[in-house]
Every structure is written in structure tokens, then in C-alpha cells.
Design a protein around this motif. Structure first.
Motif, PDB file in Angstrom:
ATOM      1  N   ILE A 187       0.842  -1.203   0.000  1.00  0.00           N
ATOM      2  CA  ILE A 187       0.000   0.000   0.000  1.00  0.00           C
ATOM      3  C   ILE A 187       0.875   1.249   0.000  1.00  0.00           C
ATOM      4  CG2 ILE A 187      -1.675   1.323   1.359  1.00  0.00           C
ATOM      5  CD1 ILE A 187      -2.763  -1.403   2.356  1.00  0.00           C
ATOM      6  N   ILE A 188       1.931   1.233   0.801  1.00  0.00           N
ATOM      7  CA  ILE A 188       2.848   2.377   0.858  1.00  0.00           C
ATOM      8  C   ILE A 188       3.425   2.659  -0.528  1.00  0.00           C
ATOM      9  CG2 ILE A 188       5.104   3.103   1.743  1.00  0.00           C
ATOM     10  CD1 ILE A 188       4.368   1.638   4.362  1.00  0.00           C
ATOM     11  N   GLU A 189       3.843   1.602  -1.202  1.00  0.00           N
ATOM     12  CA  GLU A 189       4.413   1.770  -2.536  1.00  0.00           C
ATOM     13  C   GLU A 189       3.353   2.208  -3.541  1.00  0.00           C
ATOM     14  OE1 GLU A 189       7.065  -0.782  -5.797  1.00  0.00           O
ATOM     15  OE2 GLU A 189       6.513  -1.673  -3.863  1.00  0.00           O
ATOM     16  N   ARG A 190       2.149   1.645  -3.416  1.00  0.00           N
ATOM     17  CA  ARG A 190       1.071   1.961  -4.356  1.00  0.00           C
ATOM     18  C   ARG A 190       0.710   3.442  -4.307  1.00  0.00           C
ATOM     19  NH1 ARG A 190      -3.034  -1.448  -2.459  1.00  0.00           N
ATOM     20  NH2 ARG A 190      -1.691  -3.081  -3.299  1.00  0.00           N
ATOM     21  N   TYR A 235      -1.527  10.564   1.419  1.00  0.00           N
ATOM     22  CA  TYR A 235      -2.340  10.149   2.564  1.00  0.00           C
ATOM     23  C   TYR A 235      -3.818  10.473   2.332  1.00  0.00           C
ATOM     24  CZ  TYR A 235      -4.159  10.102   7.348  1.00  0.00           C
ATOM     25  OH  TYR A 235      -4.913   9.864   8.481  1.00  0.00           O
ATOM     26  N   LEU A 236      -4.092  11.645   1.787  1.00  0.00           N
ATOM     27  CA  LEU A 236      -5.486  12.028   1.545  1.00  0.00           C
ATOM     28  C   LEU A 236      -6.127  11.130   0.483  1.00  0.00           C
ATOM     29  CD1 LEU A 236      -5.234  15.934   1.690  1.00  0.00           C
ATOM     30  CD2 LEU A 236      -6.120  14.371   3.427  1.00  0.00           C
ATOM     31  N   ARG A 237      -5.352  10.722  -0.527  1.00  0.00           N
ATOM     32  CA  ARG A 237      -5.881   9.780  -1.514  1.00  0.00           C
ATOM     33  C   ARG A 237      -6.191   8.437  -0.859  1.00  0.00           C
ATOM     34  NH1 ARG A 237      -1.489  11.591  -4.500  1.00  0.00           N
ATOM     35  NH2 ARG A 237      -0.495   9.523  -4.348  1.00  0.00           N
ATOM     36  N   LEU A 238      -5.282   7.995  -0.008  1.00  0.00           N
ATOM     37  CA  LEU A 238      -5.494   6.744   0.715  1.00  0.00           C
ATOM     38  C   LEU A 238      -6.720   6.837   1.607  1.00  0.00           C
ATOM     39  CD1 LEU A 238      -4.510   3.921   1.703  1.00  0.00           C
ATOM     40  CD2 LEU A 238      -3.115   5.155   3.395  1.00  0.00           C
ATOM     41  N   ARG A 239      -6.870   7.941   2.300  1.00  0.00           N
ATOM     42  CA  ARG A 239      -8.016   8.122   3.200  1.00  0.00           C
ATOM     43  C   ARG A 239      -9.330   8.126   2.429  1.00  0.00           C
ATOM     44  NH1 ARG A 239      -8.313  13.495   6.831  1.00  0.00           N
ATOM     45  NH2 ARG A 239      -9.309  14.284   4.948  1.00  0.00           N
ATOM     46  N   THR A 240      -9.341   8.782   1.276  1.00  0.00           N
ATOM     47  CA  THR A 240     -10.549   8.808   0.448  1.00  0.00           C
ATOM     48  C   THR A 240     -10.911   7.405  -0.025  1.00  0.00           C
ATOM     49  OG1 THR A 240     -10.104  11.066  -0.305  1.00  0.00           O
ATOM     50  CG2 THR A 240     -11.547   9.715  -1.678  1.00  0.00           C
TER      51      THR A 240
END
Length: 693
Positions: free
Chosen positions: A471-474, A504-509
């Protein structure tokens, strides 16, 4: 033709001086081993010693230069010595003046080698590949000639034995002269592998396993990058003054603060009768890079879980760069006579580690006990290792990581009429994990948090790590453990918030759009918590996770806390509930020990925003606990009686009315608020209906 032996290399931590003692230890074993593995082989001299003793040996290392040398010395394929001598003679006689520039000369000339020798090295390596491609060399003969090249380079390099740096102007003017290895014939076949040791030991049984893990923060993958560059011959880009390739894939946990979890996982997984481990007692002496990552307390505690341990001290002068005044050190051999099978949890990546920060007194005591052993060998009596306090990777405001060691002794121990620990508001799961009970019921109405409880209880640690790293890499989030802060133009003080905000905001969304049943949801949730502000958890009125980005990332501290948590959870008989606390009381038996750490009515933490905990909730909880006590149950309740000048009269009156015991705990959460000026206004308490005796 010049010749060389396997041991004729300069190598950090070479075990040549320790070999006689290792040989005596192996010879004295009650049952002679037939198979062995040297899982951090380095120069390979220990593996060679075991092979000479007639054992079938697996020799393993992550560096391609090392494993290629092993294939030369331990391979079974026939070698045509006369033909190889002829080819090496051609190289030694090659007219350097006519050799064209090549990758090695344009990359390394004027660093570790002068221009002429750099051209010769590149020419030799190119010829080896051509000869092999043309069928002139078989696979082992190719390895023999690469070994010829590497040993010649090692002898002439303008270094102190590794390639972390070179001595300015020290490149030798004398022409390099190459030789051939002195190969031996063995009665049994040996195996060469290039694997992560922690994974390799899960796949095979050996009668004996020898291990010599890295001692300190010096990453071996960086120290021998030039030799690996020549071995692989990919002719890729290099960087920095030392001309290093990208070596991030070779970073070892044994050189970081994750050394204790890695070592515990390794020892718990090995399938063998005897473990022999080399380590030294540098401890915290010298500079930070030279400090040992594993203490004697760590090593003895982990090994003693598998069997009886003997310690052998071998005087041995250490390698230093000239800046670390450590003095003579003791190379220590730990010999474990294995009495237990591999831990089932370790096969799935779960192994409970000793604390990485054992007290100085403990460490000194262990070293003293080891030194007092007879100079040849001494049995170290097994000792009961008390479980360390496990810190959750979840950072709930008000979590009990600093108070758990005070809380647990105030509650009845398991087996004193109590079978199960019920953590009604488990949150970070800190108290339940550290309760000492084998059966623990964790309850929390936050479904995602209990989803992490399920993850920690049933999924192997390596799987969790792999999923989170993917996920971090993605999303392009930072990885400071691998790359450091400098790679992101940041530092520890300012943190990584600016770097990670958009990702981070993309991940949160994406997380907030996920279905609750999505298999990936717990991994996304955990990654959000790791990269979120202070590793905390908060939702808005619409049920969306809305914590802003934080300053930190998936660093070694979080990884260790995750490892310890997964290890502890795998050992528990854990139940995970998502019930309203009122419904929990209907599931309780009087043999349960009930612990409650509810949202504090006087508090304003993120979990209690939007009036999530009301006076009615408080009243229902207190009534439920009193009723449980009336029918013979035992409980502990964490709360505050005073906070920011306010008094919790309802709580104090309730405790007095029922005759419950109020224990004042020695910790204030004042430092959790940056706005507090009066830092002594809170009184943290544990209220119980049980006292010892």
C-alpha cells in the motif's frame, strides 16, 4: 599460477579466529550431525569447516559475490584446472595499454583502483561472460573465474577491506595479478543458496545450524557493493562518492532496531537439534554504528525458549575504522541444545520477542554471568523470562501503555478463580494483551479496530508487513526506514507530513469508499493509522475516518510494536467482540475478570468528540458493574476523579456507596495536551471490588 584459499579475503567479522572452538564444540556433540546450514555465511569459512568434517552443508548468504564464491569452492560440477589456468594466464598477460575503456574503468577508475587496473578488471569480467556464453566454461568454472577476479580485486583495493569508502590516492600502481582457488573434493554434496535466512530456515531441517548475524548498523549489502556489482555485471548506475548501486532490497533488519524481532522469529522457526551462534560483546561501546543490536539478555532469553544453552567466550580482536576505541572484545559462541520443536506461531510469522530495550542492569547481569563461565564452555541455567509489556501500534489517547504495569498487579491473577480476562473497551488492546491471561475477550464498538484485532490474532506478521508495504508503494508514501529522512528532504524534527499529505489524503478517500467486508480494509485502515496524526483514530458524523496526516511513517518503532503485538495476540485464545458494553454484561460469567476503560466523561479526546459518551452511558456502566459485583464478579474500572479542575462526583459517590477500592495511579495525561498549563489537575484511578488477601 598463484592460488588462494577460501579464507584469503578481507571481510568484516570473518570467523577464522573462532574456527578451532567451533570445531571443538561440534566434535563434542553427543550425536554427530550429518547435515548443517551456515545461514549468514559471509566468507564461508565455517561452512567449509563443517564440510571438511564430513557434513552435507547448505551455505547461504544474500550477497551475490559471496554465493558465487561458494559455488566455486563447494560446487559438484567438474572443473578443468588446466583450461582455467590457461584463461587466467591470458588475462594476466593482456596488454593493458590496448584495452579499451569499459563500464568498470569509467565508473571506478581513480577510486578503489587506478585506471589501468580498472580497465583490466572490466576486461576480465567481460571475457568471463563471453567464454561462458560461447560454451568455453561450465557454470561452476564461470564461478571459479569470477572468484579469481574478486579475490584479486580484494587484495589490491584501496580500502580497509570493504567498500564503504576508499583511501584517497591509495590506489595501487602495481598491476593486478589473478590466481585460481585451491579447490577441495568432498564425499557429500553441498548446497548453495541466496535467501533471506528467516525464510530459508522455515523450509528445511538440518542437524546443526550455525548463524553469525550482523552485529551492528553497518549494512553488509553496502559494504561490498563493488564486488556484487562486478559479480552481477548488470553495468547499472551508481551514486555518491563511493559509487554505490541501489542496495535497498538488501537492507537487513539485524542492523536496525528490528533486530530483536527478526532474531526471535529466526530462532523460533529453525528446525534443528543444535544451534551455534556467534556474537560479540561490543554492547554499547564505541560509536553508535558499532553498537551491538542484540544484548546478551535478548540472545539468552530467546535461545532458552528452545533448549539448554551453553556460552563459550573466545578472545577476538574486533574490526574498527580507527574511530571506535572499543579495545579487545570477546567473540561469544552461544550453543543451544534444542529441546522443543519450532513454535507453531513462528511458522506463520508470530514469535514473541524479548524487549529490545532491556534494562542496563539486566544486560550487564547477563554478560557478567556469561563471562563467569569457564573459558571453554559453561552451562547457563535456564531462567523464567517474564513477558515484556507489549505496546500496541495503535495510539489511543488515554491508552494504558504507561499504566498497565500498575494496573495488572491490582487485579487477580489468572488461575485464582478467574479464567478469562474481558477487556470491555479494549481500544488499543494494550491491557488485555498484557493481562497475563491466556483467554482474553476484546470488545470495542469500533468495527475497524476489532478488525485489526482479528488481523493481529490470525495473520502472520510477514503477511501484514508485505500488505502494508504494498500500500505504501502503491500510494507513494514515504519509507524512512529504508531510505532515511534525507531522501525526502526532511528531518526527524519536521517530520514527513508535507511529503505524505497528498498521498495520505488519496489513501483516506479510498478507504472511506471501501466496503466494510473488503478483505483489504484492515490493511488500509492500519496504514492510515500509521501515517495519521499521532497514530490516532477519529471519525466524523458521517462515519468517515478523518484524522489528518501525521509526521511519522512505518518506521522501526511502529514495526517493532506491530511485531510484539502480533506475537502476543497469536499466543492468546482471543475472542473479538463488537458489542455495546451493556450487551457485554449479558455474556459474563463470575469466573471472568472484567476490566473497563471507558471514554472519560470529563475528557475531550478524539474518541469522545460529538458527545459520544454521555451521563446516561456512565450511569449504565456503573450500574452494570455494581450488579456484576453483587453476583460475585470481579472488575477493575479505569477513570479520572478530577480533571482540569472538574470533579467526577458521580464516580466517587458510587465507589463510596458500594465500598469499592480506589487506587490512585502514578501517571498524569497532562502531557497529552499541548494547551494545558496546570499539569497536575488530573487524578487517574483504578477502582476495584477486589483486594489481594
Amino acid at each position: 599460477m598463484k592460488t588462494f584459499e577460501l579464507r584469503n579475503r578481507r571481510y568484516l567479522g570473518s570467523k577464522r579466529a573462532v574456527l578451532p572452538v567451533i570445531e571443538q564444540v561440534v566434535a563434542a556433540l553427543p550425536v554427530a550431525p550429518k547435515t548443517a546450514a551456515d545461514v549468514f555465511a559471509g566468507t564461508g569459512v565455517v561452512g567449509q569447516s563443517l564440510a571438511r568434517a564430513g557434513l552435507a552443508v547448505t551455505v547461504n548468504d544474500l550477497l551475490s559475490s559471496n554465493t558465487t564464491v561458494y559455488r566455486a569452492f563447494f560446487g559438484a560440477e567438474p572443473v578443468r584446472s588446466d583450461r582455467l589456468a590457461e584463461l587466467v594466464g591470458q588475462i594476466n598477460d593482456a596488454p593493458i595499454a590496448t584495452l579499451p575503456p569499459n563500464y568498470f574503468s569509467t565508473t571506478f577508475s581513480g577510486t578503489y583502483y587506478n585506471e589501468d587496473n580498472s580497465r583490466l578488471i572490466g576486461h576480465y569480467r567481460t571475457q568471463i561472460e563471453k567464454w561462458h556464453a560461447d560454451g568455453v566454461l561450465n557454470d561452476r568454472e564461470r564461478a571459479v573465474l569470477i572468484a579469481s577476479l574478486l579475490y584479486g580485486m580484494d587484495k589490491a583495493a584501496a580500502t580497509v577491506g570493504h567498500y564503504d569508502a576508499f583511501r584517497e590516492g591509495a590506489a595501487a600502481d602495481a598491476r593486478l595479478v589473478f590466481g585460481l582457488p585451491e579447490l577441495e573434493q568432498y564425499d557429500v554434496e553441498h548446497t548453495v543458496t541466496r535467501r533471506d535466512a528467516n525464510q530459508l530456515v522455515r523450509e528445511h531441517h538440518w542437524d546443526l545450524i550455525y548463524m553469525d548475524p550482523p552485529y551492528n548498523s553497518r549494512q553488509y549489502g553496502d559494504l561490498y557493493h563493488v564486488l556484487d556489482n562486478v559479480t552481477d555485471w548488470q553495468q547499472g548506475p551508481v551514486q555518491f562518492k563511493a559509487r554505490k548501486m541501489d542496495r535497498r532490497h538488501l537492507k537487513s533488519d539485524y542492523c536496525t532496531t528490528a533486530a530483536v524481532p527478526a532474531f526471535t522469529d529466526l530462532i523460533d522457526a529453525v528446525d534443528t537439534s543444535t544451534i551455534i551462534m556467534s556474537y560479540n560483546d561490543t554492547g554499547a561501546r564505541g560509536n553508535a554504528r558499532s553498537a551491538a543490536r542484540l544484548s546478551d539478555t535478548d540472545i539468552l532469553g530467546v535461545l532458552e525458549r528452545r533448549g539448554r544453552v551453553e556460552v563459550v567466550d573466545v578472545p577476538h580482536r574486533e574490526f574498527t575504522t580507527g574511530k571506535s576505541a572499543i579495545g579487545d572484545i570477546v567473540e561469544r559462541l552461544f550453543v543451544c541444545h534444542v529441546q522443543t520443536p519450532p513454535f507453531a506461531g513462528s511458522r506463520s510469522g508470530a514469535a514473541e520477542a524479548l524487549p529490545a530495550t532491556a534494562s542496563a542492569a539486566q544486560s550487564a547481569g547477563a554478560r557478567s554471568a556469561a563471562r563467569s563461565a569457564a573459558s571453554r564452555s559453561a552451562t547457563v541455567p535456564s531462567a523464567t523470562v517474564q513477558p515484556a509489556v507489549v505496546r500496541s501500534p495503535l495510539n489511543y489517547t488515554g491508552n494504558k501503555k504507561r499504566l498497565v504495569s500498575e494496573i495488572i498487579p491490582l487485579l487477580p491473577a489468572p488461575g485464582v478463580g478467574h479464567e478469562r480476562f474481558v477487556d470491555v473497551f479494549s481500544g488499543s488492546m494494550t491491557v488485555g494483551m498484557n493481562s497475563g491471561y491466556a483467554q482474553v475477550a476484546f470488545n470495542d464498538v469500533q468495527v475497524d479496530v476489532m478488525g485489526l484485532g482479528e488481523l493481529f490474532s490470525h495473520v502472520p506478521y510477514p503477511t501484514i508487513i508485505a500488505e502494508v508495504e504494498a500500500i505504501i508503494e502503491r500510494y507513494g508514501l514515504s519509507d524512512s526506514q529504508r531510505h532515511g529522512y534525507d531522501a525526502y528532504g526532511a528531518n526527524s524534527s519536521n517530520g514527513l507530513g508535507r511529503v505524505n499529505k497528498d498521498a495520505y489524503l488519496r489513501l483516506r478517500t479510498d478507504f472511506n469508499r471501501m466496503d466494510s467486508a473488503d478483505r483489504a480494509r484492515p490493511y488500509y485502515f492500519f496504514t492510515l493509522v500509521v501515517f495519521g496524526f499521532n497514530n490516532q483514530i477519529r471519525y466524523n458524523r458521517s462515519g468517515e475516518f478523518n484524522m489528518p496526516v501525521g509526521k511519522r511513517d512505518f518506521n522501526s518503532r511502529v514495526r517493532k510494536n506491530l511485531f510484539d503485538t502480533v506475537a502476543r495476540m497469536h499466543r492468546l485464545q482471543a475472542e473479538l467482540w463488537t458489542l455495546d458494553f451493556r450487551d457485554v454484561f449479558g455474556k459474563l460469567a463470575t469466573t471472568d475478570l472484567v476490566y473497563c476503560d471507558p471514554p472519560y466523561l470529563l475528557g475531550t479526546a478524539p474518541y469522545n468528540e460529538q458527545n459520544a459518551w454521555t451521563v446516561d452511558d456512565e450511569t449504565d456502566l456503573l450500574d452494570g458493574l455494581a450488579a456484576f459485583a453483587d453476583r460475585g464478579g470481579v472488575f477493575g474500572l479505569s477513570n479520572v476523579l478530577t480533571h482540569k479542575g472538574s470533579e467526577h462526583d458521580q464516580l466517587s459517590d458510587w465507589a463510596a456507596e458500594h465500598g469499592f477500592v480506589v487506587h490512585t495511579l502514578d501517571y498524569s495525561y497532562a502531557n497529552s495536551s499541548y494547551q494545558r498549563k496546570d499539569r497536575n489537575a488530573s487524578r487517574e484511578v483504578l477502582i476495584t471490588n477486589w483486594t489481594e488477601g
